[in-house]
Design an enzyme around this catalytic site. Structure first.
Site, short mmCIF file in Angstrom:
data_model
loop_
_atom_site.label_atom_id
_atom_site.label_comp_id
_atom_site.label_asym_id
_atom_site.label_seq_id
_atom_site.Cartn_x
_atom_site.Cartn_y
_atom_site.Cartn_z
N SER A 185 0.82 -1.22 0.00
CA SER A 185 0.00 0.00 0.00
C SER A 185 0.85 1.26 0.00
CB SER A 185 -0.90 -0.01 1.24
OG SER A 185 -1.28 1.29 1.60
N1 LIG Z 1 -6.28 8.64 1.94
C1 LIG Z 1 -5.97 7.41 2.64
C2 LIG Z 1 -6.14 6.23 1.69
C3 LIG Z 1 -5.97 4.91 2.41
C4 LIG Z 1 -6.39 3.75 1.53
O1 LIG Z 1 -7.22 3.90 0.61
N2 LIG Z 1 -5.82 2.58 1.83
C5 LIG Z 1 -6.18 1.38 1.12
C6 LIG Z 1 -4.97 0.50 0.91
S1 LIG Z 1 -3.87 1.28 -0.24
C7 LIG Z 1 -7.17 0.61 1.99
O2 LIG Z 1 -7.03 0.55 3.19
N3 LIG Z 1 -8.21 0.01 1.38
C8 LIG Z 1 -9.18 -0.74 2.09
C9 LIG Z 1 -10.53 -0.08 2.14
O3 LIG Z 1 -10.66 1.08 1.72
O4 LIG Z 1 -11.46 -0.72 2.60
C10 LIG Z 1 -4.56 7.47 3.21
O5 LIG Z 1 -3.75 8.24 2.69
O6 LIG Z 1 -4.28 6.79 4.21
#
Ligand SMILES: N[C@@H](CCC(=O)N[C@@H](CS)C(=O)NCC(=O)O)C(=O)O
Length: 219
Positions: A12
Site C-alpha cells: 500500500s
Molecule cells: N487517503 C488514505 C487512503 C488509504 C487507503 O485507501 N488505503 C487502502 C490500501 S492502499 C485501503 O485501506 N483500502 C481498504 C478499504 O478502503 O477498505 C490514506 O492516505 O491513508
C-alpha cells in the site's frame, strides 16, 4: 519513548509513506500486517479502531490516527527533532499541505480508482479516462517539481514521502515516460539514495507493480 504501532500492508502506497516518515525520524515502532484481501480491515476489532477501514492506521499509545497524510504530519510534529520534514512556517506549511492534498485527492485516487475494482471485483478493464487521470497527475507533479530537487523546493519533506510512495506505484498501471516526465524520474532516483528508502518504499512498490503490471486492459 514512543509506543507506536502501525497497521498496514507493504504494497500500500499510503502505508509506505508512513514507513518512510517513521524511518526518517528514526522512531521505533511495531508493524502489524493487515491482510486486506482476507478482510482483516473489516473485523469488529479493526473497525473499532478505524471505522473507515483503511490502512495505514497509527496507534500511538491509544491515540488512533488514520490517513497517511495526517499520520505523517502528526509524527513529525510530535517526534521530530526539528521541523524540517514538516515546517512550522505558515507559508512553507501551506505549500507542503497543497502537495499532500494533491497526493490524497489526485495522485493516489487515480491509483485507487483502478486497483480497488480489480482487487475486490477482479475488474481488469480500465476505461481510458482513468488512465487520463494518471496522466494528469504525472503532468502536475512534473510541473510542481520544476527545477527543485524536492516537491516543495530545496528540502526533503513528508510531501515527498507521500507523493513518491504513490508515484513509484503508479507504473503498475502506466509507466512513467522518461521523455515526458524526466523530473519525476530524477526525483524518484534522488529519493532512492536515502538509506531507508529501498526497504521502506521500493520493496513494497516493486511487489505492487509485479502483482498488477500485466493484468489491466485499457478500453
Ligand atoms: N487517503 C488514505 C487512503 C488509504 C487507503 O485507501 N488505503 C487502502 C490500501 S492502499 C485501503 O485501506 N483500502 C481498504 C478499504 O478502503 O477498505 C490514506 O492516505 O491513508
Amino acid at each position: 519513548m514512543s509506543n507506536i504501532v502501525l497497521y498496514g500492508i507493504d504494497i500500500s502506497p499510503p502505508v509506505r509513506a508512513c514507513l518512510l516518515t517513521l524511518r526518517a525520524l528514526d522512531l521505533p515502532y511495531e508493524y502489524k500486517n493487515v491482510d486486506l484481501l482476507a478482510g482483516e480491515h473489516k473485523t469488529e476489532e479493526f473497525l473499532k479502531k478505524n471505522p473507515q477501514h483503511t490502512v495505514p492506521l497509527l496507534d500511538d499509545d491509544g491515540t488512533l490516527i488514520w490517513d497517511s497524510h495526517a499520520i505523517c504530519c502528526y509524527l513529525v510534529d510530535k517526534y521530530g527533532k526539528s521541523d524540517e520534514l514538516y515546517p512550522k512556517d505558515l507559508v512553507k506549511r501551506a505549500h507542503l499541505e497543497q502537495r499532500l492534498y494533491f497526493d490524497a485527492s489526485v495522485l493516489f485516487m487515480s491509483l485507487r480508482n483502478i486497483c480497488v475494482p480489480y482487487f475486490y471485483k477482479q475488474v481488469s478493464e480500465v476505461p481510458q479516462e482513468k488512465i487520463d487521470n494518471i496522466i494528469d497527475g504525472y503532468t502536475h507533479l512534473e510541473k510542481f517539481l520544476g527545477d527543485n530537487p524536492y516537491v516543495t523546493g530545496d528540502t526533503l519533506t513528508i510531501a515527498d514521502f507521500c507523493c513518491a510512495a504513490t508515484a513509484s506505484s503508479l507504473p503498475a498501471m502506466l509507466p512513467i515516460d522518461p521523455e515526458k516526465y524526466p523530473k519525476i524520474i530524477a526525483w524518484l532516483a534522488r529519493l532512492s539514495e536515502l538509506p531507508y528508502y529501498q526497504e521502506a518504499n521500493n520493496e513494497g512498490a516493486e511487489k505492487y507493480i509485479n502483482i498488477l503490471k500485466d493484468v489491466f486492459t485499457i478500453v
